[in-house]
Enzyme design. Structure first.
Site, mmCIF file in Angstrom:
data_model
loop_
_atom_site.group_PDB
_atom_site.id
_atom_site.type_symbol
_atom_site.label_atom_id
_atom_site.label_comp_id
_atom_site.label_asym_id
_atom_site.label_seq_id
_atom_site.Cartn_x
_atom_site.Cartn_y
_atom_site.Cartn_z
ATOM 1 N N ASP A 139 104.420 130.642 -7.764
ATOM 2 C CA ASP A 139 103.999 131.065 -9.098
ATOM 3 C C ASP A 139 105.160 130.786 -10.058
ATOM 4 O O ASP A 139 106.296 130.566 -9.624
ATOM 5 C CB ASP A 139 103.665 132.566 -9.057
ATOM 6 C CG ASP A 139 103.424 133.132 -10.429
ATOM 7 O OD1 ASP A 139 102.599 132.537 -11.164
ATOM 8 O OD2 ASP A 139 104.043 134.154 -10.782
ATOM 9 N N ASP A 194 105.502 132.219 -13.979
ATOM 10 C CA ASP A 194 105.903 133.311 -14.877
ATOM 11 C C ASP A 194 106.128 134.592 -14.092
ATOM 12 O O ASP A 194 105.238 135.086 -13.399
ATOM 13 C CB ASP A 194 104.831 133.521 -15.955
ATOM 14 C CG ASP A 194 104.726 132.303 -16.848
ATOM 15 O OD1 ASP A 194 105.763 131.899 -17.388
ATOM 16 O OD2 ASP A 194 103.623 131.754 -16.968
ATOM 17 N N GLU A 229 107.876 136.362 -19.228
ATOM 18 C CA GLU A 229 106.815 137.020 -20.001
ATOM 19 C C GLU A 229 107.354 137.780 -21.213
ATOM 20 O O GLU A 229 106.989 137.493 -22.347
ATOM 21 C CB GLU A 229 105.993 137.961 -19.116
ATOM 22 C CG GLU A 229 105.134 137.242 -18.069
ATOM 23 C CD GLU A 229 103.990 136.433 -18.654
ATOM 24 O OE1 GLU A 229 103.903 136.269 -19.875
ATOM 25 O OE2 GLU A 229 103.176 135.930 -17.861
ATOM 26 N N GLY A 286 97.058 132.490 -21.690
ATOM 27 C CA GLY A 286 97.373 132.884 -23.066
ATOM 28 C C GLY A 286 96.156 132.935 -23.975
ATOM 29 O O GLY A 286 95.994 133.865 -24.777
ATOM 30 N N ARG A 326 94.052 135.826 -23.001
ATOM 31 C CA ARG A 326 94.734 137.077 -23.401
ATOM 32 C C ARG A 326 94.457 137.377 -24.871
ATOM 33 O O ARG A 326 94.221 138.530 -25.246
ATOM 34 C CB ARG A 326 96.233 136.923 -23.130
ATOM 35 C CG ARG A 326 97.042 138.209 -23.248
ATOM 36 C CD ARG A 326 98.419 137.997 -22.642
ATOM 37 N NE ARG A 326 98.317 137.709 -21.222
ATOM 38 C CZ ARG A 326 99.113 136.863 -20.542
ATOM 39 N NH1 ARG A 326 100.100 136.236 -21.177
ATOM 40 N NH2 ARG A 326 98.947 136.661 -19.262
ATOM 41 N N LYS A 350 101.906 128.405 -30.241
ATOM 42 C CA LYS A 350 102.652 129.311 -29.352
ATOM 43 C C LYS A 350 103.377 128.519 -28.261
ATOM 44 O O LYS A 350 104.526 128.819 -27.917
ATOM 45 C CB LYS A 350 101.693 130.355 -28.751
ATOM 46 C CG LYS A 350 102.300 131.249 -27.689
ATOM 47 C CD LYS A 350 101.978 130.758 -26.283
ATOM 48 C CE LYS A 350 102.805 131.428 -25.220
ATOM 49 N NZ LYS A 350 102.490 130.955 -23.863
ATOM 50 N N THR A 379 100.228 127.849 -10.941
ATOM 51 C CA THR A 379 100.428 128.768 -12.063
ATOM 52 C C THR A 379 99.258 128.770 -13.032
ATOM 53 O O THR A 379 98.497 127.798 -13.123
ATOM 54 C CB THR A 379 101.716 128.405 -12.834
ATOM 55 O OG1 THR A 379 101.856 129.271 -13.954
ATOM 56 C CG2 THR A 379 101.669 126.972 -13.337
ATOM 57 N N THR A 380 99.189 129.848 -13.770
ATOM 58 C CA THR A 380 98.184 129.996 -14.820
ATOM 59 C C THR A 380 98.655 129.397 -16.140
ATOM 60 O O THR A 380 97.860 129.090 -17.012
ATOM 61 C CB THR A 380 97.917 131.511 -14.982
ATOM 62 O OG1 THR A 380 97.265 131.949 -13.810
ATOM 63 C CG2 THR A 380 97.084 131.826 -16.172
ATOM 64 N N ASP A 423 104.556 137.362 -8.311
ATOM 65 C CA ASP A 423 105.235 138.527 -8.898
ATOM 66 C C ASP A 423 104.266 139.592 -9.399
ATOM 67 O O ASP A 423 104.712 140.601 -9.939
ATOM 68 C CB ASP A 423 106.091 138.108 -10.102
ATOM 69 C CG ASP A 423 105.222 137.795 -11.314
ATOM 70 O OD1 ASP A 423 104.358 136.898 -11.197
ATOM 71 O OD2 ASP A 423 105.365 138.475 -12.340
HETATM 72 C C1 XBP Z 1 101.147 133.943 -16.172
HETATM 73 C C2 XBP Z 1 100.133 133.894 -17.239
HETATM 74 C C3 XBP Z 1 100.280 132.955 -18.368
HETATM 75 C C4 XBP Z 1 101.431 133.288 -19.297
HETATM 76 C C5 XBP Z 1 101.263 132.657 -20.638
HETATM 77 O O1 XBP Z 1 100.830 132.978 -15.228
HETATM 78 O O2 XBP Z 1 99.153 134.599 -17.169
HETATM 79 O O3 XBP Z 1 99.096 132.998 -19.091
HETATM 80 O O4 XBP Z 1 101.478 134.695 -19.521
HETATM 81 O O5 XBP Z 1 101.136 131.294 -20.503
HETATM 82 P P1 XBP Z 1 101.575 132.792 -13.804
HETATM 83 P P2 XBP Z 1 100.077 130.464 -21.366
HETATM 84 O O6 XBP Z 1 102.351 134.046 -13.485
HETATM 85 O O7 XBP Z 1 100.441 132.536 -12.860
HETATM 86 O O8 XBP Z 1 102.459 131.600 -13.948
HETATM 87 O O9 XBP Z 1 100.102 131.023 -22.760
HETATM 88 O O10 XBP Z 1 100.581 129.044 -21.297
HETATM 89 O O11 XBP Z 1 98.735 130.663 -20.707
HETATM 90 MG MG MG Z 2 103.356 135.446 -12.380
#
Ligand code: XBP
Ligand code: MG
Length: 252
Positions: free
Chosen positions: A11, A13, A20, A55, A58, A83, A120-121, A181
């Site tokens: 992962d 973030d 974050e 994002g 969200r 962003k 990852t997201t 995480d």
């Molecule tokens: C974390 C997320 C992401 C980030 C923001 O993903 O949910 O959306 O918060 O990134 P991970 P974007 O922990 O799976 O990496 O604004 O580019 O979506």
């Molecule tokens: Mg994460």
């Protein structure tokens, strides 16, 4: 039969770096301000919003709960584009270091011939910035797959991004370990049939990790304070910090 550790899927973030609170959150607020929008996500508010991954998703969630003014999906996409640019700039300033032990484990796994991938997201452009500025551009090639963002229809906690990454690499769930995480990350890995090690952070400490294979405060480093171990179902020993051997034992 020993399945063995053939592939590590990371992962991004919260796992590679604490992006974050000081990265994504700050970048969202910069984009809102630039657009003249009357909305700021403070640290606590962002913690509530983190239950929704992605994002754009969200922002839609914050609109639905009455936090942000109502805007169209096209406007959300434009705002999210800005962003992402702000986020890339923050990362380029080099202010977000890797979490303890990440580089050590990446180097050890790479040297050992273990396949490495990202699941990852976050948006590919945000991932690229982190690789370039926090990891080093040699990692664009060292990761055998960079699975990110809208490449799959359903983001974590759905299994899709892990399933996609494994398909690209030609590996099976019993050969692959996920490093996460958050509760949503663990659910995603679990849904894909993967074992999972969780390194929590302040936002994710209280979330649910029932069934996860190891839950720790961080991977840690030799010569620093011992890590906090929250769940250790495989009864791994010598856990002052997490080593590649620990990860191999989980998969044996
Ligand atoms: C974390 C997320 C992401 C980030 C923001 O993903 O949910 O959306 O918060 O990134 P991970 P974007 O922990 O799976 O990496 O604004 O580019 O979506
Ligand atoms: Mg994460």
């Amino acid at each position: 039969m020993m399945a063995g550790l053939k592939c590590l899927l990371w992962d991004v973030d919260g796992t590679l770096a604490d992006t974050e609170r000081d990265g994504h959150r700050v970048a969202f607020n910069m984009a809102f301000a630039e657009a003249g929008m009357d909305r700021r996500w403070d640290v606590a508010t962002y913690g509530e919003l983190l239950k929704v991954t992605g994002g754009k998703e969200r922002m839609r969630f914050d609109i639905q709960r009455g936090g942000m003014p109502d805007i169209s999906n096209a406007e959300i996409a434009t705002l999210h584009g800005r962003k992402t640019v702000m986020y890339q700039q923050l990362i380029a300033e080099g202010r977000i270091p890797l979490r303890p032990g990440v580089r050590r484990l990446l180097d050890a796994a790479y040297a050992d011939g273990i396949l490495l991938g990202i699941a990852t997201t976050t948006t590919p452009a945000a991932l690229d910035a982190l690789i370039e500025h926090s990891l080093g551009s040699e990692w664009f090639e060292r990761f055998a797959v960079l699975a990110a963002g809208d490449i799959v229809p359903a983001k974590k906690p759905a299994a899709d991004i892990y399933t996609y990454a494994m398909m690209q690499l030609g590996v099976n769930p019993d050969q692959t370990l996920a490093l996460e995480d958050s509760g949503n990350g663990w659910l995603s890995a679990q849904a894909a049939g993967l074992k999972c090690v969780v390194t929590i952070n302040d936002y994710t400490r209280a979330q649910d990790y029932i069934g996860a294979d190891l839950v720790v405060s961080e991977f840690g480093e030799a010569g620093t304070a011992a890590i906090e171990v929250l769940q250790n179902p495989h009864q791994l020993g010598s856990l002052a910090y997490v080593t590649l051997d620990h990860l191999k034992t989980i998969m044996s």
